[in-house]
Write a protein that holds these residues in place. Structure first.
Motif, PDB file in Angstrom:
ATOM      1  N   VAL A  33      -1.622 -41.375 -36.103  1.00 40.42           N
ATOM      2  CA  VAL A  33      -1.376 -42.272 -37.238  1.00 40.42           C
ATOM      3  C   VAL A  33      -2.203 -43.535 -37.014  1.00 40.42           C
ATOM      4  N   LEU A  34      -3.150 -43.799 -37.917  1.00 41.08           N
ATOM      5  CA  LEU A  34      -4.043 -44.943 -37.771  1.00 41.08           C
ATOM      6  C   LEU A  34      -3.385 -46.189 -38.322  1.00 41.08           C
ATOM      7  N   HIS A  35      -3.668 -47.319 -37.674  1.00 47.40           N
ATOM      8  CA  HIS A  35      -3.131 -48.604 -38.089  1.00 47.40           C
ATOM      9  C   HIS A  35      -4.250 -49.465 -38.673  1.00 47.40           C
ATOM     10  N   LEU A  36      -3.892 -50.634 -39.130  1.00 45.91           N
ATOM     11  CA  LEU A  36      -4.851 -51.513 -39.774  1.00 45.91           C
ATOM     12  C   LEU A  36      -5.923 -51.949 -38.773  1.00 45.91           C
ATOM     13  N   PRO A  37      -7.196 -51.729 -39.069  1.00 45.36           N
ATOM     14  CA  PRO A  37      -8.249 -52.097 -38.118  1.00 45.36           C
ATOM     15  C   PRO A  37      -8.546 -53.588 -38.147  1.00 45.36           C
ATOM     16  N   HIS A  54       0.432 -41.674 -31.682  1.00 48.53           N
ATOM     17  CA  HIS A  54       0.622 -40.221 -31.719  1.00 48.53           C
ATOM     18  C   HIS A  54       1.751 -39.858 -30.756  1.00 48.53           C
ATOM     19  N   ALA A  55       2.348 -38.721 -30.997  1.00 45.83           N
ATOM     20  CA  ALA A  55       3.493 -38.265 -30.203  1.00 45.83           C
ATOM     21  C   ALA A  55       3.021 -37.707 -28.869  1.00 45.83           C
ATOM     22  N   VAL A  56       3.750 -38.027 -27.801  1.00 39.18           N
ATOM     23  CA  VAL A  56       3.462 -37.541 -26.454  1.00 39.18           C
ATOM     24  C   VAL A  56       4.738 -36.951 -25.870  1.00 39.18           C
ATOM     25  N   PRO A  57       4.613 -36.024 -24.925  1.00 42.49           N
ATOM     26  CA  PRO A  57       5.820 -35.469 -24.299  1.00 42.49           C
ATOM     27  C   PRO A  57       6.549 -36.522 -23.473  1.00 42.49           C
ATOM     28  N   LYS A  58       7.863 -36.423 -23.449  1.00 42.70           N
ATOM     29  CA  LYS A  58       8.678 -37.388 -22.729  1.00 42.70           C
ATOM     30  C   LYS A  58       8.694 -37.055 -21.236  1.00 42.70           C
ATOM     31  N   ALA A  59       8.490 -38.064 -20.419  1.00 36.52           N
ATOM     32  CA  ALA A  59       8.504 -37.869 -18.974  1.00 36.52           C
ATOM     33  C   ALA A  59       9.943 -37.806 -18.471  1.00 36.52           C
ATOM     34  N   ALA A  60      10.204 -36.882 -17.560  1.00 34.15           N
ATOM     35  CA  ALA A  60      11.553 -36.692 -17.011  1.00 34.15           C
ATOM     36  C   ALA A  60      11.725 -37.508 -15.748  1.00 34.15           C
ATOM     37  N   ARG A  61      12.969 -37.945 -15.518  1.00 38.45           N
ATOM     38  CA  ARG A  61      13.264 -38.712 -14.309  1.00 38.45           C
ATOM     39  C   ARG A  61      13.486 -37.791 -13.110  1.00 38.45           C
ATOM     40  N   THR A  62      14.102 -36.651 -13.289  1.00 37.54           N
ATOM     41  CA  THR A  62      14.432 -35.731 -12.193  1.00 37.54           C
ATOM     42  C   THR A  62      13.918 -34.339 -12.550  1.00 37.54           C
ATOM     43  N   GLY A  63      14.170 -33.426 -11.611  1.00 35.12           N
ATOM     44  CA  GLY A  63      13.755 -32.041 -11.820  1.00 35.12           C
ATOM     45  C   GLY A  63      12.302 -31.773 -11.496  1.00 35.12           C
ATOM     46  N   HIS A  64      11.694 -32.593 -10.673  1.00 34.37           N
ATOM     47  CA  HIS A  64      10.275 -32.415 -10.340  1.00 34.37           C
ATOM     48  C   HIS A  64      10.141 -31.504  -9.126  1.00 34.37           C
ATOM     49  N   THR A  65       9.173 -30.617  -9.171  1.00 29.51           N
ATOM     50  CA  THR A  65       8.855 -29.740  -8.037  1.00 29.51           C
ATOM     51  C   THR A  65       7.484 -30.039  -7.432  1.00 29.51           C
ATOM     52  N   VAL A  66       6.573 -30.561  -8.219  1.00 30.31           N
ATOM     53  CA  VAL A  66       5.243 -30.934  -7.720  1.00 30.31           C
ATOM     54  C   VAL A  66       5.033 -32.410  -8.023  1.00 30.31           C
ATOM     55  N   ALA A  67       4.713 -33.182  -6.997  1.00 30.76           N
ATOM     56  CA  ALA A  67       4.546 -34.631  -7.128  1.00 30.76           C
ATOM     57  C   ALA A  67       3.241 -35.051  -6.483  1.00 30.76           C
ATOM     58  N   LEU A  68       2.727 -36.166  -6.968  1.00 30.97           N
ATOM     59  CA  LEU A  68       1.519 -36.769  -6.410  1.00 30.97           C
ATOM     60  C   LEU A  68       1.901 -38.081  -5.747  1.00 30.97           C
ATOM     61  N   GLY A  69       1.640 -38.204  -4.455  1.00 34.75           N
ATOM     62  CA  GLY A  69       1.896 -39.437  -3.721  1.00 34.75           C
ATOM     63  C   GLY A  69       0.644 -40.288  -3.634  1.00 34.75           C
ATOM     64  N   VAL A  70       0.774 -41.575  -3.944  1.00 32.10           N
ATOM     65  CA  VAL A  70      -0.360 -42.509  -3.960  1.00 32.10           C
ATOM     66  C   VAL A  70      -0.080 -43.628  -2.976  1.00 32.10           C
ATOM     67  N   ASP A  71      -1.026 -43.857  -2.080  1.00 32.82           N
ATOM     68  CA  ASP A  71      -0.905 -44.912  -1.071  1.00 32.82           C
ATOM     69  C   ASP A  71      -2.008 -45.932  -1.295  1.00 32.82           C
ATOM     70  N   TRP A  72      -1.656 -47.213  -1.097  1.00 34.57           N
ATOM     71  CA  TRP A  72      -2.621 -48.297  -1.238  1.00 34.57           C
ATOM     72  C   TRP A  72      -3.216 -48.629   0.125  1.00 34.57           C
ATOM     73  N   GLY A  73      -4.458 -49.065   0.118  1.00 31.85           N
ATOM     74  CA  GLY A  73      -5.117 -49.466   1.358  1.00 31.85           C
ATOM     75  C   GLY A  73      -6.075 -50.601   1.098  1.00 31.85           C
ATOM     76  N   LEU A  74      -6.627 -51.132   2.186  1.00 31.01           N
ATOM     77  CA  LEU A  74      -7.595 -52.222   2.091  1.00 31.01           C
ATOM     78  C   LEU A  74      -9.016 -51.683   2.034  1.00 31.01           C
ATOM     79  N   ASN A  75      -9.395 -50.871   3.030  1.00 35.74           N
ATOM     80  CA  ASN A  75     -10.731 -50.293   3.031  1.00 35.74           C
ATOM     81  C   ASN A  75     -10.830 -49.149   2.020  1.00 35.74           C
ATOM     82  N   THR A  76      -9.824 -48.273   2.007  1.00 30.84           N
ATOM     83  CA  THR A  76      -9.737 -47.207   1.020  1.00 30.84           C
ATOM     84  C   THR A  76      -8.727 -47.639  -0.029  1.00 30.84           C
TER      85      THR A  76
END
Length: 445
Positions: A33-37, A54-76
């Motif tokens: 759905v376009l809005h006023l430019p 536009h409509a997107v699927p709703k993210a679930a809070r629980t029931g996850h079997t595959v997860a992505l872990g993200v770590d912060w670093g200084l050099n990486t």
């Protein structure tokens, strides 16, 4: 749209309708759905800022079997990897993880920061000298410095914006590729480097972690992936396999680089990059505590605020089996063939034929194999080696000129090591037109 026909419109007759066709990029969904430019001028061209919904699927809070872990670093800047939760409660990692390295961008960011600090210090000094006097001789220089400070700040803002979008897009792409339904990130509010020194604090503040997390939530929402923050306590200090305290060392591949990037577990013997172990701990902690996920009513973000010891005890990574299995049946079906203790030497089946008659001193044919489909590598090599010309005629061996042209290596028995007398390769010779050449052997018909 309606645009004025004169710089100072006074009535309705001074306005006219103008049609501007807008070509939507492929990133805009078809059912959006376009809005006023909003129109704006940019370097002599008209730009359109067009918002859409536009409509997107709703993210679930629980029931996850595959997860992505993200770590912060200084050099990486980012280290991430996927973890899978099985029905029996085991947590495994299907891959070795990945890293988002932005050392060049961060180095440029630090250079701009230092340049901005020097310009700000000089501008403060000019302000003290002028004392607010507009007629002072340094007022013009002070204005030039302020303009340069704004330009440097704009460059830093653009660099941070580009870095945040690139890092967020990379993390979401990793989650989509791994089939993860949730991304677990360390809580940024508890990562303030207190008491770690001025340099460390500045580096932590310059990694634009807050912007990366916001962009990550925006991009992950479109794919239906939840972004949950978890407490970062002891993620880089404990082993991901047995939760024992780690011993940090220098990386074995780069022992001269300062820092303690390598981690070694004295309990189970696990070792690896500390950032790799950190994302495993984050992903396992998120999967084990996903029942404790809460949604903030103000911002709508998902967060795990507390760590339960009973759940933390099960937040360990189960190592995969190291043994290799073969798909082919290797069972014995007959007697073992006797093998000689010493392999038989390779012998040519037919003697090497004689080559065409040529000038004296031509190298003989040698042991040319007739069963080879291609010439050996040494035969294909360029053999235009340096040769030593014989002494000029009319000189005795005792003359100085004769000694200058004497093949010293050949006289001492050094052979090819010092000097060599070699003829050109066979393929450089001009053969008769009726002489076929096959497999490096010359035959006459």
């Amino acid at each position: 749209m309606q645009l004025p026909t004169r710089p100072d419109p006074r009535s309705y007759r001074d306005w006219t309708w103008v049609a501007c066709p807008v070509i939507l990029p492929p990133t805009v969904p078809a059912r959006a759905v376009l809005h006023l430019p909003t129109l704006r001028l940019d370097q002599g061209r008209v730009r359109v800022d067009l918002a859409y919904t536009h409509a997107v699927p709703k993210a679930a809070r629980t029931g996850h079997t595959v997860a992505l872990g993200v770590d912060w670093g200084l050099n990486t800047l980012l280290s991430c990897g996927a973890a899978r939760l099985h029905d029996d409660g085991r947590i495994t990692t299907p891959g070795a993880g990945a890293m988002f390295r932005a050392a060049g961008v961060l180095a440029k960011q630090h250079r701009l920061r230092r340049q901005g600090e020097r310009l700000q210090a000089k501008a403060d000094r000019y302000r003290q000298l002028t004392g607010g006097d507009e007629q002072h001789a340094l007022t013009a220089r002070h204005a030039i410095l302020n303009d340069e400070i704004h330009r440097v700040a704009a460059r830093r803002s653009n660099l941070n914006e580009a870095l945040a979008w690139a890092a967020a897009r990379w993390a979401v792409d990793q989650a989509v590729t791994a089939g993860a339904s949730v991304i677990y990130v360390e809580d940024l509010r508890s990562m303030e480097a207190r008491g770690m020194g001025r340099t460390h604090n500045t580096r932590m503040a310059q990694t634009v972690r807050g912007q990366i997390t916001d962009r990550m939530r925006h991009l992950a929402t479109e794919a239906g992936i939840a972004v949950v923050t978890v407490p970062p306590r002891n993620t880089s200090r404990h082993c991901p396999l047995c939760l024992a305290p780690l011993r940090h060392r220098k990386a074995p591949d780069v022992p001269t680089v300062p820092g303690w990037k390598w981690a070694l577990c004295p309990g189970c013997g696990w070792q690896g990059d500390r950032d790799q172990g950190a994302w495993q701990r984050i992903a396992a902690r998120g999967l084990a505590h996903q029942a404790k996920t809460a949604t903030d009513r103000t911002t709508g973000t998902m967060v795990i605020r507390t760590i339960v010891d009973r759940l933390e005890a099960g937040a360990v990574i189960t190592p995969a089996a190291t043994g290799r299995t073969s798909r082919r049946d290797r069972s014995k079906k007959g007697p073992t063939r006797p093998k000689p203790t010493r392999p038989a030497p390779r012998r040519r089946r037919t003697p090497s034929p004689a080559g065409p008659s040529d000038r004296a001193g031509q190298r003989p044919e040698g042991h040319a194999h007739t069963d080879r489909l291609r010439l050996p590598r040494a035969a294909r090599r360029h053999q235009g080696v340096t040769t030593i010309s014989p002494p000029p005629p009319g000189l005795r061996p005792g003359d100085r000129a004769a000694g200058r042209h004497r093949p010293r290596g050949a006289a001492l028995g050094a052979g090819f090591h010092l000097h060599a007398h070699a003829t050109p390769p066979r393929w450089e010779q001009v053969l008769p037109p009726d002489t076929p050449v096959r497999l490096g052997i010359t035959q006459r018909i």
